[in-house]
Design a protein around this motif. Structure first.
Motif, PDB file in Angstrom:
ATOM      1  N   PRO A 283       0.787  -1.227   0.066  1.00  0.00           N
ATOM      2  CA  PRO A 283      -0.195  -0.017  -0.192  1.00  0.00           C
ATOM      3  C   PRO A 283       0.908   1.204  -0.018  1.00  0.00           C
ATOM      4  CG  PRO A 283       0.166  -0.580   2.251  1.00  0.00           C
ATOM      5  CD  PRO A 283       1.120  -1.826   1.222  1.00  0.00           C
ATOM      6  N   THR A 284       0.244   2.432  -0.345  1.00  0.00           N
ATOM      7  CA  THR A 284       1.013   3.442  -0.018  1.00  0.00           C
ATOM      8  C   THR A 284       1.416   3.636   1.590  1.00  0.00           C
ATOM      9  OG1 THR A 284      -0.201   4.502  -1.918  1.00  0.00           O
ATOM     10  CG2 THR A 284       0.842   6.071  -0.270  1.00  0.00           C
ATOM     11  N   HIS A 285       2.354   3.983   1.927  1.00  0.00           N
ATOM     12  CA  HIS A 285       2.785   3.690   3.418  1.00  0.00           C
ATOM     13  C   HIS A 285       3.735   4.622   3.825  1.00  0.00           C
ATOM     14  CE1 HIS A 285       5.541   0.826   1.949  1.00  0.00           C
ATOM     15  NE2 HIS A 285       6.290   1.172   2.803  1.00  0.00           N
ATOM     16  N   GLY A 286       3.900   4.704   5.088  1.00  0.00           N
ATOM     17  CA  GLY A 286       5.100   5.090   5.853  1.00  0.00           C
ATOM     18  C   GLY A 286       5.420   4.070   6.760  1.00  0.00           C
ATOM     19  N   GLY A 287       6.504   4.051   7.163  1.00  0.00           N
ATOM     20  CA  GLY A 287       6.899   2.948   8.016  1.00  0.00           C
ATOM     21  C   GLY A 287       8.348   3.103   8.785  1.00  0.00           C
ATOM     22  N   CYS A 288       8.727   2.153   9.459  1.00  0.00           N
ATOM     23  CA  CYS A 288      10.180   2.153  10.019  1.00  0.00           C
ATOM     24  C   CYS A 288      10.515   0.865  10.497  1.00  0.00           C
ATOM     25  CB  CYS A 288      10.241   3.254  11.252  1.00  0.00           C
ATOM     26  SG  CYS A 288       9.200   2.679  12.477  1.00  0.00           S
ATOM     27  N   TYR A 289      12.059   0.592  10.318  1.00  0.00           N
ATOM     28  CA  TYR A 289      12.547  -0.658  11.002  1.00  0.00           C
ATOM     29  C   TYR A 289      13.656  -0.086  12.117  1.00  0.00           C
ATOM     30  CZ  TYR A 289      15.288  -4.744  11.979  1.00  0.00           C
ATOM     31  OH  TYR A 289      15.693  -5.960  12.465  1.00  0.00           O
TER      32      TYR A 289
ATOM     33  N   GLN B  36      18.992  -7.041  19.043  1.00  0.00           N
ATOM     34  CA  GLN B  36      18.703  -7.728  20.391  1.00  0.00           C
ATOM     35  C   GLN B  36      17.118  -7.472  20.470  1.00  0.00           C
ATOM     36  OE1 GLN B  36      22.088  -5.463  21.152  1.00  0.00           O
ATOM     37  NE2 GLN B  36      22.454  -7.461  20.172  1.00  0.00           N
ATOM     38  N   ALA B  37      16.527  -6.580  19.709  1.00  0.00           N
ATOM     39  CA  ALA B  37      15.175  -6.517  19.657  1.00  0.00           C
ATOM     40  C   ALA B  37      14.830  -5.455  18.483  1.00  0.00           C
ATOM     41  CB  ALA B  37      14.555  -5.827  20.989  1.00  0.00           C
ATOM     42  N   ALA B  38      14.068  -5.678  17.751  1.00  0.00           N
ATOM     43  CA  ALA B  38      13.585  -4.887  16.562  1.00  0.00           C
ATOM     44  C   ALA B  38      11.994  -4.923  16.272  1.00  0.00           C
ATOM     45  CB  ALA B  38      14.104  -5.580  15.425  1.00  0.00           C
ATOM     46  N   VAL B  39      11.786  -3.714  15.867  1.00  0.00           N
ATOM     47  CA  VAL B  39      10.341  -3.568  15.631  1.00  0.00           C
ATOM     48  C   VAL B  39      10.228  -2.995  14.126  1.00  0.00           C
ATOM     49  CG1 VAL B  39      10.076  -1.151  16.526  1.00  0.00           C
ATOM     50  CG2 VAL B  39       7.946  -2.742  16.174  1.00  0.00           C
ATOM     51  N   ALA B  40       9.241  -3.475  13.226  1.00  0.00           N
ATOM     52  CA  ALA B  40       9.197  -2.891  12.051  1.00  0.00           C
ATOM     53  C   ALA B  40       7.495  -2.532  12.032  1.00  0.00           C
ATOM     54  CB  ALA B  40       9.162  -4.005  10.858  1.00  0.00           C
ATOM     55  N   ILE B  41       7.527  -1.379  11.308  1.00  0.00           N
ATOM     56  CA  ILE B  41       6.124  -0.641  11.305  1.00  0.00           C
ATOM     57  C   ILE B  41       5.647  -0.189  10.092  1.00  0.00           C
ATOM     58  CG2 ILE B  41       4.588   0.901  12.292  1.00  0.00           C
ATOM     59  CD1 ILE B  41       6.432   1.060  14.939  1.00  0.00           C
TER      60      ILE B  41
ATOM     61  N   ARG C 271       6.519   9.806   8.239  1.00  0.00           N
ATOM     62  CA  ARG C 271       7.121   9.543   6.929  1.00  0.00           C
ATOM     63  C   ARG C 271       6.003   9.400   6.020  1.00  0.00           C
ATOM     64  NH1 ARG C 271      11.848   5.219   9.147  1.00  0.00           N
ATOM     65  NH2 ARG C 271      13.450   6.830   9.249  1.00  0.00           N
ATOM     66  N   ARG C 272       4.896   8.625   6.504  1.00  0.00           N
ATOM     67  CA  ARG C 272       3.704   8.389   5.805  1.00  0.00           C
ATOM     68  C   ARG C 272       3.298   9.748   5.084  1.00  0.00           C
ATOM     69  NH1 ARG C 272      -1.350   9.569   6.094  1.00  0.00           N
ATOM     70  NH2 ARG C 272      -1.073  10.237   8.122  1.00  0.00           N
ATOM     71  N   ASN C 273       3.511  11.000   5.738  1.00  0.00           N
ATOM     72  CA  ASN C 273       3.238  12.242   5.656  1.00  0.00           C
ATOM     73  C   ASN C 273       4.085  12.980   4.757  1.00  0.00           C
ATOM     74  OD1 ASN C 273       0.485  12.845   6.311  1.00  0.00           O
ATOM     75  ND2 ASN C 273       1.070  12.983   8.547  1.00  0.00           N
ATOM     76  N   GLY C 274       5.311  12.170   4.616  1.00  0.00           N
ATOM     77  CA  GLY C 274       6.615  12.906   3.723  1.00  0.00           C
ATOM     78  C   GLY C 274       7.164  13.830   4.464  1.00  0.00           C
ATOM     79  N   ASP C 275       7.125  13.733   5.687  1.00  0.00           N
ATOM     80  CA  ASP C 275       8.161  14.288   6.806  1.00  0.00           C
ATOM     81  C   ASP C 275       8.519  13.276   7.871  1.00  0.00           C
ATOM     82  OD1 ASP C 275       5.476  16.245   7.813  1.00  0.00           O
ATOM     83  OD2 ASP C 275       6.256  14.571   8.530  1.00  0.00           O
TER      84      ASP C 275
END
Lengths: 156, 294, 793
Positions: free
Chosen positions: B176-182, B195-200, B281-285
């Motif tokens: 989809p059109t999205h923002g996110g992070c790892y 040691q821990a990680a999250v993807a959103i 990021r989804r908003n482009g900033d």
């Protein structure tokens, strides 16, 4: 198994076992000694070589995988004349014991090939897999940045 | 230390030859792509295959493209390929963000994203991202092609849904059109295992997909959190609600890399910061992709 | 040899320096950057080369019931299998508690039990797995406090019988291999009279050196009976001595043992003395005629070479309200490991100096070297000082805060200066500690509070002082040979090691300075004990000073021989002659200029056609003649064990993410008193390298053992050493130069000192930022995060 590998521009026909890693074959069968044995599990970067112009850990590559490919080591980088990077490594004291230096030169060479004028973060990222216990990295980063600045001067 | 055991090595040119080689092998076989895990395991004597099947000469396993919002990642695509691809940067930026946290350039030039999920260690960086992207894993074996949703892929510690005679050909994901992070917890700034990680991933409807790494035997999707905050922007309250649920979604352990408590605490911190960054990021900033959030 | 000190003579004669004090380019630069530099593993030994592999103990403490080597002997390619029975000898550098292979007992996980020699490396590794060893497992001691408790099992029941140097005091019937005591003044009374007294305990774990080059050795016993050993070593002569001693029953004389040490890929103390090299040397004696290579894996590097010892430090300090330190009691329980033949001297050194660089009238130091069933401890950059400074400098910040004094003012007030009495009764050498404090404080804008723009982070500043003396036998010495070549160039032979610090370059600069040569005309190479004169070891930050003096003296002798030839032929008096621009010149005859290349080999032809002079060769040696280690065992008083101290200060500006606990080092400043920086760039290289190595010990490194004594992180995957990302945003190296009167051109060593201050400076900065005091190393992000969440604010 028979393999043909190009190392620093010379073609070698070699008889290797599947379990022989590139690092050992370079050092023992070809006599190219600048890739060093440091950890043999891809952590330290002292075995770094260029495989088709990209850095790899020669301890994590089987020699049989390299059939038909081209390997470059630091002996091949500065064979005729030291590169600007190598010169700056000397003048800026960018190495001390020198054991990691060949791998670091290759990682920096790959970076500068792709990105002739990197910033500090780019340099840190490019070198992040090459461990140096002596210098504290600062003089290494300075040397790579200085090459970038030189190239920037030539082609602004 | 040398690799202590001898083995046979083949480099087939087609998938058919490769799967036949695996099927015909009377002992154990290993598939070799980038080799950054396999060669280390061979050297440690952790695996002792009779046969190693190198798939790098097989055509068609290097696709990295988007068509109709579906991204294809071939099984020979390396982490460096992900980082250097403008297609990935545009359509699946979490892949390149995660790729940059994988080891260092000399490893990323060889290591493949598919190899990463085949090794399936709990800290594999591709795991949470592919979970958040709802990827499918495509395999070929003696009985032909099949695909496995990523959530069914990780079946246990270092265990996947791949059968021994199968080869992964590629991954697909509908984006989809999205923002996110790892966001990845490491012990220092240099290369380290998570040691821990999250993807959103968050889309324009504030539909979230959230997955954690290194805090359970496999990477895990946090459906309960997603359901709880679906449709709502990550305000302070929403974040607090999400963070309060983290510990019931994960089962971290104590080991020499971190304590279970710190892992859980950091999952909360990373989720809180990650939700904000993902929505920005989804908003482009917000912080650019590949900027470290912790 | 002149009676005036050469340094003074030099200054008098030249007025200014040409080579010394310049940042001459490294003379090993081209070798190392072109790939030409050869390390031991790079040498070729031909098709006869055999490979060794070691069979290791899986237990921390066990009796060996039996060893069956028969299957390994029958394995493909195996030439020989050796065990402790083949080498029933003990040896050691300062104490004879070590064995080549285990004798009856194993005392740590990873200890060598047998060795397999095979035609290929792979065959040796495979066969080593076939050696069958039966053990009776014994109760292991992993903690020094438990090991000193009454009734603890004995790790070395024969302790009372081991040979040792006279300044060690082993306690037979206990696990205390050495107990260094210092008693000065009356601490009990001083504490009673003090305005404020603080006591606490600090803990420092074990650390690994992590030179990137692993230990490797190639030994060859040739058919004529001579043993040559190529080693990656800091200590070629000491190794030769220990090989000869350990293998003496095989009939070796020192002259028949030869150690060759090419470039070394980092040492940091880990390649000092002897570790695995003796295994390689011994294996070679079992297969006469064949070179045998033994190269440690990274894992072995971690668990079966020297480690930096852990320590539990109980510290009590008393002060007056005006900030005067009146008493220090420092009890150090060292986790010295299974064999302490070298590590006990770390304990000794720390015990002598555990007050830090302060004027303290009442002292009670107890430094206990405690056997444990962990890998052998040994030297590591800082040699005990890095370890105790963490607690000491943390503690002094707390004391200063308690009496309401600024930590910098407090340190200035108590800083040791020239002439102050040391803990053992001798007196402090000239030192630039006060300028070091001031310049460091200024570099980090001490006293200026900084606020972070990021709401998640807080900023803190910390400072720590440091000192360290070379820890050596009182008569540790250096020697040098020097010879001129036809073109007026010079070869200098020494046996110090180029570990990366730039030793070869510095020796070349010293010779060049005395002889009026450009540095490029001096070649200095790595040693071969057959050809190069004696050097004790390249440790203790002493070679610039000690070997530098030997080189200076050799150069002065050569210069005197040159002047003598000129005097014979031309009649000029020696004291009117000087060397400059590769020529002999004369102060009374400006027209006289005799190029060195004209006569340093062939001599000078006189008017009657005969010749004077001949090849100019010279030698120099240095041994300190003012030291002795004969102190009272109960008080430590009466000796003069240390030649001098090098001092300095370290300051940090850090930013802490209070949620993650991560520490970002924004600025690190370090000032060290080099006496005279022979090569300022190389000194700065020591500072940046040492700072980062020191920061690593406090921020993330440590060795973790499980309850069975097994090292859990013997690799760079889980023993995290810094990468290019893990350095301060800014490093500020500061060189202080208060000359060392007996040093070459006033120089003293700085190599180890640069890593000592980082750990306590960080601990103090963390306190400044968070108000939380962490008393154990490392101060990981996890520990900081825990401390934040546990703190009341």
């Amino acid at each position: 198994m028979q393999v043909t590998i190009t190392v620093n521009g010379e073609s070698w026909d070699l008889d290797v076992a599947p379990a022989d890693v590139l690092l050992d074959v370079l050092r023992e069968q070809i006599g190219v000694k600048s890739p060093k044995i440091g950890c043999e599990r891809g952590d330290c970067g002292s075995c770094t070589v260029l495989l088709d112009r990209r850095t790899v850990r020669s301890c994590l590559v089987l020699a049989v995988e390299v059939e038909g490919h081209e390997v470059t080591t630091v002996e091949g980088i500065g064979a005729d004349r030291l590169s600007d990077l190598q010169e700056l490594f000397i003048t800026l004291n960018s190495f001390q014991c020198g054991f990691c230096a060949p791998g670091i030169v290759l990682s920096a060479t790959e970076l500068l090939d792709e990105n002739p004028n990197p910033d500090r973060h780019d340099v840190q990222e490019a070198l992040s897999g090459n461990l140096c216990r002596c210098t504290g990295y600062e003089p290494i980063i300075d040397a790579v940045l200085a090459v970038g600045q030189r190239s920037g001067e030539v082609t602004p | 230390m040398v690799i202590p055991h001898d083995f046979e090595y083949v480099r087939p040119n087609t998938l058919e030859e490769a799967t036949r080689a695996l099927a015909d092998c009377s002992g154990s076989a290993q598939v070799l792509a980038g080799g950054t895990d396999l060669v280390a395991w061979l050297r440690d004597d952790a695996v002792h295959p009779d046969l190693v099947v190198d798939i790098k000469a097989i055509d068609g396993l290097r696709d990295l493209a988007v068509a109709d919002r579906t991204m294809t990642v071939g099984s020979l695509v390396t982490f460096t390929d992900l980082m250097e691809s403008s297609v990935v940067a545009e359509h699946a930026p979490l892949l390149s963000e995660a790729a940059e946290t994988v080891a260092s350039p000399g490893i990323r030039n060889r290591a493949t994203v598919v190899g990463n999920i085949c090794s399936a260690v709990p800290s594999c960086d591709a795991g949470p991202v592919l979970l958040a992207y709802d990827a499918h894993v495509h395999l070929v074996g003696p009985e032909g092609f099949r695909s496995v949703p990523i959530e069914a892929w990780f079946v246990g510690l270092r265990q996947t849904a791949r059968r021994e005679d199968e080869i992964v050909t590629h991954l697909t994901m509908e984006l989809p059109t999205h923002g996110g992070c790892y966001v990845k917890l490491m012990r220092y700034g240099g290369e380290d295992l998570a040691q821990a990680a999250v993807a959103i991933v968050v889309d324009d409807a504030h539909d979230y997909r959230i997955a954690f790494g290194a805090v359970a035997p496999t990477p895990v999707r946090a459906h309960a959190v997603e359901d709880a905050i679906r449709g709502r922007a990550p305000t302070e309250d929403v974040i607090a609600e999400a963070v309060a649920m983290v510990r019931s979604e994960i089962s971290p352990i104590n080991d020499l890399r971190a304590t279970a408590e710190y892992r859980a605490h950091m999952c909360e911190v990373m989720l809180a910061r990650g939700l904000v960054a993902a929505d920005q990021r989804r908003n482009g900033d917000g912080p650019e992709y590949r900027t470290r959030l912790i | 040899m002149t009676t005036t000190h050469p340094f003074e003579a030099e200054a008098e004669r030249n007025g200014e320096l040409n080579a010394v004090g310049t940042s001459a380019v490294r003379i090993d630069g081209i070798d190392k950057i072109s790939g030409a530099a050869q390390f031991v593993d790079d040498l070729d030994f031909g098709p006869g080369l055999l490979h060794g592999a070691v069979v290791e103990s899986p237990h921390a403490y066990a009796r060996i019931v039996s060893i069956d080597t028969s299957k390994a002997e029958d394995a493909p390619g195996v030439v020989k299998v050796v065990t402790g029975q083949d080498f029933p000898y003990n040896f050691g550098m300062y104490m004879g508690d070590r064995y080549i292979f285990a004798q009856g007992h194993v005392r740590f996980v990873g200890e060598q039990v047998a060795g397999v020699i095979a035609r290929t490396h792979r065959q040796a590794v495979q066969a080593a797995k076939l050696v069958e060893v039966e053990y009776e497992v014994l109760e292991a001691l992993l903690d020094p406090k438990e090991a000193v408790a009454d009734g603890a099992p004995l790790i070395h029941p024969d302790l009372g019988e081991y040979s040792h140097v006279p300044w060690f005091f082993p306690k037979a019937g206990t696990n205390i291999a050495h107990w260094r005591k210092i008693r000065k003044g009356d601490t009990e009374r001083a504490f009673a009279e003090a305005d404020y007294v603080l006591a606490d305990t600090y803990r420092v774990p074990r650390y690994a050196h992590c030179a990137i080059e692993p230990h490797v050795t190639v030994g060859k016993l040739d058919h004529a009976g001579r043993l040559t050993v190529w080693t990656a070593s800091q200590s070629p002569h000491t190794q030769r001595h220990l090989f000869a001693e350990a293998l003496a029953p095989l009939g070796f004389s020192h002259k028949d043992v030869r150690v060759i040490t090419p470039y070394v890929g980092g040492g940091f103390g880990g390649k000092a003395g002897v570790t695995m090299e003796v295994i390689g040397a011994a294996m070679a004696t079992a297969v006469k005629g064949h070179p045998v290579k033994l190269r440690f894996t990274r894992e072995q590097e971690f668990y079966n070479t020297y480690q930096r010892q852990g320590v539990v430090a109980e510290l009590k300090v008393g002060v007056m309200n005006d900030g005067t330190i009146t008493a220090v009691e420092h009890t150090l329980y060292w986790d010295a490991g299974a064999y302490v033949e070298y590590g006990a001297n770390v304990v000794n050194a720390a015990g002598l100096s555990a007050t830090g660089p302060y004027r303290v009238p009442n002292i009670r130091n107890d430094s206990l070297c405690v056997y444990t069933n962990l890998p052998p401890g040994g030297p590591y950059r800082g040699f005990g000082y890095s370890e105790f400074h963490f607690g000491l400098e943390s503690h002094l910040d707390r004391v200063a805060a308690a009496i309401g004094m600024d930590p910098v003012d407090f340190r200035r007030k108590n800083a040791i200066v020239e002439g102050d009495e040391l803990s053992y009764g001798a007196h402090m050498n000239p030192s630039g500690l006060l300028p070091a404090i001031d310049e460091t404080a200024s570099a980090i804008d001490w006293g200026v509070e900084e606020q972070s723009d990021d709401p998640n982070t807080v900023i803190g500043k910390g400072i720590a002082l440091f000192w360290k003396a070379p820890a050596m036998p009182p008569n540790a010495s250096s020697a040098s040979f020097l010879k001129f070549n036809e073109d007026g160039s010079v070869n200098v032979s020494v046996s110090g090691m180029e570990l990366g610090q730039g030793y070869l370059t510095v020796m070349a600069q010293i010779a060049a300075e005395v002889l009026g040569l450009p540095v490029e005309k001096v070649r200095v190479e790595t040693p071969d004990t057959d050809r190069n004169p004696y050097e004790w070891q390249t440790v203790a930050s002493h070679v610039t000073w000690s070997s530098g003096l030997a080189v200076e003296r050799a150069a002065v002798e050569a210069r005197e021989k040159i002047f003598d030839v000129i005097h014979q032929v031309y009649g000029y008096e020696d004291d009117t002659l000087y060397l400059a621009d590769e020529q002999v010149k004369c102060t009374t005859d400006p027209d006289f200029a005799k190029p060195l290349r004209d006569f340093v080999i062939d001599g000078i032809q006189t008017e009657d056609g005969t010749w004077r002079g001949g090849p100019i060769v010279a030698s120099g040696k240095f041994m300190p003649e003012f030291t002795n280690a004969n102190s009272d065992p109960e008080t430590g008083q009466g000796g003069h064990p240390n030649v001098h101290y090098t001092v300095g200060a370290c300051g940090m500006v850090i930013e802490i993410d209070t949620h993650t606990g991560r520490i970002f080092v924004r600025k690190a400043a370090l000032a060290v008193d080099a006496g005279k920086a022979i090569n300022p760039d190389l000194v700065r290289g020591q500072i940046t390298g040492g700072l980062v190595q020191g920061l690593a010990t406090v921020l993330y490194e440590d060795m973790r053992f499980d309850e069975d004594g097994r090292l859990l992180n013997p690799n760079f995957t889980d023993y995290k050493i810094p990468t290019a990302f893990d350095i301060p945003d800014e490093m500020i190296p500061i060189i202080i130069e208060v000359p060392q009167p007996d040093g070459p051109f006033g120089a003293r060593g700085v190599g180890e000192h640069t890593m000592i201050g980082a750990a306590p400076a960080i601990a103090n900065a963390v306190f400044d930022a968070l108000g939380v005091r962490i008393t154990s190393m490392p101060i990981t992000q996890e520990k900081v995060a825990q401390a934040v969440s546990a703190s009341p604010t």
